[in-house]
Design a protein around this motif. Structure first.
Motif, PDB file in Angstrom:
ATOM      1  N   MET A 315       0.857  -1.301  -0.032  1.00 23.13           N
ATOM      2  CA  MET A 315       0.011   0.007  -0.105  1.00 23.13           C
ATOM      3  C   MET A 315       1.051   1.090  -0.060  1.00 23.13           C
ATOM      4  O   MET A 315       1.719   1.452   0.796  1.00 23.13           O
ATOM      5  CB  MET A 315      -0.886  -0.153   1.324  1.00 23.13           C
ATOM      6  N   PHE A 316       0.571   2.171  -1.044  1.00 19.59           N
ATOM      7  CA  PHE A 316       1.255   3.575  -1.037  1.00 19.59           C
ATOM      8  C   PHE A 316       0.173   4.530  -0.236  1.00 19.59           C
ATOM      9  O   PHE A 316      -0.982   4.690  -0.826  1.00 19.59           O
ATOM     10  CB  PHE A 316       1.508   3.890  -2.334  1.00 19.59           C
ATOM     11  N   THR A 317       0.883   5.409   0.682  1.00 17.08           N
ATOM     12  CA  THR A 317       0.034   6.409   1.070  1.00 17.08           C
ATOM     13  C   THR A 317       0.557   7.702   0.890  1.00 17.08           C
ATOM     14  O   THR A 317       1.824   7.943   1.430  1.00 17.08           O
ATOM     15  CB  THR A 317      -0.377   6.117   2.582  1.00 17.08           C
ATOM     16  N   ASN A 318       0.222   8.502  -0.128  1.00 18.18           N
ATOM     17  CA  ASN A 318       1.099   9.931  -0.394  1.00 18.18           C
ATOM     18  C   ASN A 318       0.275  10.852   0.145  1.00 18.18           C
ATOM     19  O   ASN A 318      -0.669  11.616  -0.203  1.00 18.18           O
ATOM     20  CB  ASN A 318       1.205   9.916  -1.731  1.00 18.18           C
ATOM     21  N   ASN A 319       0.685  11.497   1.297  1.00 15.61           N
ATOM     22  CA  ASN A 319       0.431  12.549   1.924  1.00 15.61           C
ATOM     23  C   ASN A 319       0.855  13.830   1.657  1.00 15.61           C
ATOM     24  O   ASN A 319       0.684  15.009   2.420  1.00 15.61           O
ATOM     25  CB  ASN A 319       0.123  12.295   3.682  1.00 15.61           C
ATOM     26  N   GLY A 343       4.388   3.006 -11.671  1.00 14.56           N
ATOM     27  CA  GLY A 343       2.996   3.594 -11.815  1.00 14.56           C
ATOM     28  C   GLY A 343       3.598   4.809 -11.165  1.00 14.56           C
ATOM     29  O   GLY A 343       4.556   5.228 -10.661  1.00 14.56           O
ATOM     30  N   THR A 344       2.376   5.717 -11.079  1.00 15.32           N
ATOM     31  CA  THR A 344       2.385   7.149 -10.061  1.00 15.32           C
ATOM     32  C   THR A 344       1.362   7.213  -8.964  1.00 15.32           C
ATOM     33  O   THR A 344       0.256   6.803  -9.322  1.00 15.32           O
ATOM     34  CB  THR A 344       2.281   8.332 -11.053  1.00 15.32           C
ATOM     35  N   VAL A 345       1.708   7.843  -7.975  1.00 10.68           N
ATOM     36  CA  VAL A 345       0.561   8.053  -7.026  1.00 10.68           C
ATOM     37  C   VAL A 345       0.413   9.483  -6.808  1.00 10.68           C
ATOM     38  O   VAL A 345       1.386  10.221  -6.455  1.00 10.68           O
ATOM     39  CB  VAL A 345       1.118   7.395  -5.451  1.00 10.68           C
ATOM     40  N   ASP A 346      -0.692   9.911  -7.040  1.00  3.37           N
ATOM     41  CA  ASP A 346      -1.147  11.405  -6.976  1.00  3.37           C
ATOM     42  C   ASP A 346      -0.920  11.766  -5.524  1.00  3.37           C
ATOM     43  O   ASP A 346      -1.244  11.187  -4.562  1.00  3.37           O
ATOM     44  CB  ASP A 346      -2.625  11.654  -7.656  1.00  3.37           C
ATOM     45  N   ALA A 347      -0.919  13.077  -5.278  1.00 10.16           N
ATOM     46  CA  ALA A 347      -0.723  13.956  -3.900  1.00 10.16           C
ATOM     47  C   ALA A 347      -2.084  13.654  -3.376  1.00 10.16           C
ATOM     48  O   ALA A 347      -3.288  13.646  -3.972  1.00 10.16           O
ATOM     49  CB  ALA A 347      -0.669  15.302  -4.252  1.00 10.16           C
ATOM     50  N   LYS A 348      -1.816  13.489  -2.111  1.00 12.25           N
ATOM     51  CA  LYS A 348      -2.918  13.167  -1.249  1.00 12.25           C
ATOM     52  C   LYS A 348      -3.915  11.998  -1.504  1.00 12.25           C
ATOM     53  O   LYS A 348      -5.222  11.922  -1.509  1.00 12.25           O
ATOM     54  CB  LYS A 348      -3.824  14.509  -1.020  1.00 12.25           C
ATOM     55  N   ASP A 349      -3.217  10.894  -2.171  1.00 17.87           N
ATOM     56  CA  ASP A 349      -3.907   9.624  -2.846  1.00 17.87           C
ATOM     57  C   ASP A 349      -3.325   8.553  -2.050  1.00 17.87           C
ATOM     58  O   ASP A 349      -2.135   8.579  -1.671  1.00 17.87           O
ATOM     59  CB  ASP A 349      -3.981   9.738  -4.028  1.00 17.87           C
ATOM     60  N   LYS A 350      -3.826   7.427  -2.371  1.00 14.04           N
ATOM     61  CA  LYS A 350      -3.316   6.180  -1.995  1.00 14.04           C
ATOM     62  C   LYS A 350      -3.389   5.127  -3.218  1.00 14.04           C
ATOM     63  O   LYS A 350      -4.270   5.268  -4.202  1.00 14.04           O
ATOM     64  CB  LYS A 350      -4.276   5.364  -0.839  1.00 14.04           C
TER      65      LYS A 350
END
Length: 493
Positions: A315-319, A343-350
């Protein structure tokens, strides 16, 4: 015999080793025999202590003895003071020993072209110093990751085979650089040198012997992709040896390893851990981005069983306020399906990444695998493999977020408590061994059954053939009898 990696040492085991070694150094009055830079590294670098424990199957006594012997040797040789400026210029310009490219596991290769070495025309002490320089440089640049040693034996004769230097080569990894060897590849060894390699094997611990792989142009691609091979090994990319000075960035890492941190201090995620360590910020990315970008699990990827189709989640959590690009690698890509692996994980996203077993393996083989997760701040969306590779090339190592996940295996049992949660119980070494034996026995039984079935088929075919031959024989005999009767009748007439 296939050896299984020991379990990862706990934080408590690492602390015990640190306390034991430091106390012994003080009580035995060894401070003047040990470089203070090595002491600082031992006080701060948990990953370094881990390697001593892994090297000796978590045996505290053997690990502490090796650490102290290593420190004394390093001070005696002056390892920390070996630089490009202190190397013999002739040795540097000679293309017999150098680092180049990586194997399939992503490990840097230290290559010894044996045919370019003349044992009677080389100063062995200068050559030893040159070897130590390369190993130390790999320690700094790779931060203690595994490396692969390649002995290129093509066109090697007796005058090139320097047993004294090879023994020194082997002993470095046996006594002073723990848990760093991925493979020892021996490329196209002449048959006349077989006896010598039997002697060399005797110098290695049993586990290290298992790492020796004898290869040629056909089999070397099992361990190294074609684009990473030297041209004379069958590689597709031209290569001309040229000594490249050590990058400035790697020297900063050495300063960190020695505890000599200057300038602004920030924190980066430590390998395989959610804790943080001091480092010098060289790029433009704020450290807040890294502290707000989380990866779970942070140490071990747990599978509930070893059956095909079993999955685990990363799990990626990007705060953070910025987008992150990520890529996931594994030491055994054939065993797993990772979706998505990049891939990419957007800002404030999981984002969830699913890792699925694509093969059923013995537990002891499964838990040897590891995953590397790399994350880098980016403004780009929908990152491709090539785009991520370009991003890595243009990003400082200290501006990358990396963790290493070992693979774990558990049994899952539903508890009787009110929450009805899943309680995970780690598989013990005894159970793992029993499962291995059971799977091995099952595989033997299946092979025996297949052999029996093939044998029955062959017997059946033989019986049909014999029966057919007997029918033909009877028919022939009947025809002969009939012909005989006809002949007799005609004679009587």
């Amino acid at each position: 015999m296939v050896f299984v990696d020991p379990p990862e040492p706990s934080k408590e085991q690492i602390l015990i080793l640190r306390e034991t070694v430091l106390k012994k150094i003080e009580s035995d009055g060894l401070m003047d025999k040990i470089d203070s830079r090595d002491i600082k590294r031992f006080q701060t670098d948990d990953s370094y202590l881990r390697r001593f424990l892994m090297h000796h199957d978590n045996d505290q006594k053997l690990a502490s003895d090796m650490a102290i012997d290593t420190f004394k040797w390093r001070k005696e040789i002056g390892v920390n003071d070996i630089t490009e400026d202190t190397l013999d210029k002739e040795m540097v310009e000679k293309n017999s020993l150098f680092i180049h490219n990586r194997d399939k596991d992503g490990c840097k290769m230290l290559i010894f072209i044996v045919r370019n070495h003349n044992k009677d025309a080389v100063d062995i002490e200068k050559l030893k110093t040159f070897l130590i320089y390369w190993v130390e440089r790999l320690e700094r640049e790779e931060k203690g990751k595994f490396i692969t040693v390649v002995f290129d034996m093509k066109d090697t004769g007796l005058r090139n085979m320097d047993m004294v230097f090879v023994q020194y080569f082997i002993n470095l990894f046996k006594f002073y650089y723990p848990w760093i060897l991925n493979y020892i590849l021996v490329f196209e060894m002449p048959w006349i040198l077989n006896a010598m390699w039997k002697i060399i094997k005797g110098w290695l611990p049993p586990k290290s012997v298992d790492k020796i792989k004898f290869v040629d142009k056909k089999s070397v691609i099992t361990y190294v992709t074609q684009d990473q091979l030297l041209p004379e090994w069958g590689g597709t990319i031209p290569f001309t040896f040229k000594f490249e000075p050590e990058k400035r960035e790697a020297k900063k890492v050495q300063a960190l390893m020695n505890g000599d941190v200057e300038g602004k201090k920030v924190h980066f995620a430590e390998e395989g851990s959610s804790s943080f360590k001091e480092a010098t910020l060289t790029g433009q990315n704020s450290i807040l981005e890294f502290t707000k970008f989380q990866i779970e699990p942070s140490e071990e990827l747990i599978f509930t069983n070893n059956r095909i189709g079993t999955s685990a989640i990363i799990m990626f959590t990007n705060n953070s306020p910025n987008r992150f690009a990520f890529k996931i690698k594994t030491t055994s890509p054939d065993k797993y399906r990772v979706r998505p692996c990049i891939g990419t994980v957007d800002a404030k996203d999981k984002m969830e990444v699913t890792v699925t077993l694509s093969d059923q393996l013995a537990p002891s083989l499964l838990v040897r695998d590891k995953f590397l997760v790399i994350a880098i701040p980016t403004s780009q969306e929908n990152m491709s493999q090539q785009e991520f590779a370009d991003l890595v090339k243009n990003t400082s190592k200290l501006d990358m977020f990396e963790i290493r996940l070992r693979v774990g295996l558990v049994n899952s049992d539903v508890t009787d408590g009110p929450s009805n949660s899943i309680a995970a119980t780690p598989v013990s070494p005894v159970i793992t061994t029993k499962l291995d034996q059971l799977m091995t026995h099952q595989a033997v039984m299946e092979e025996q059954f297949k052999s029996l079935r093939r044998l029955m088929y062959v017997i059946f075919v033989l019986l049909i053939g014999v029966l057919f031959a007997m029918i033909l024989t009877v028919n022939n005999m009947t025809s002969l009898v009939m012909d005989g009767k006809k002949l007799s009748s005609s004679i009587e007439l």
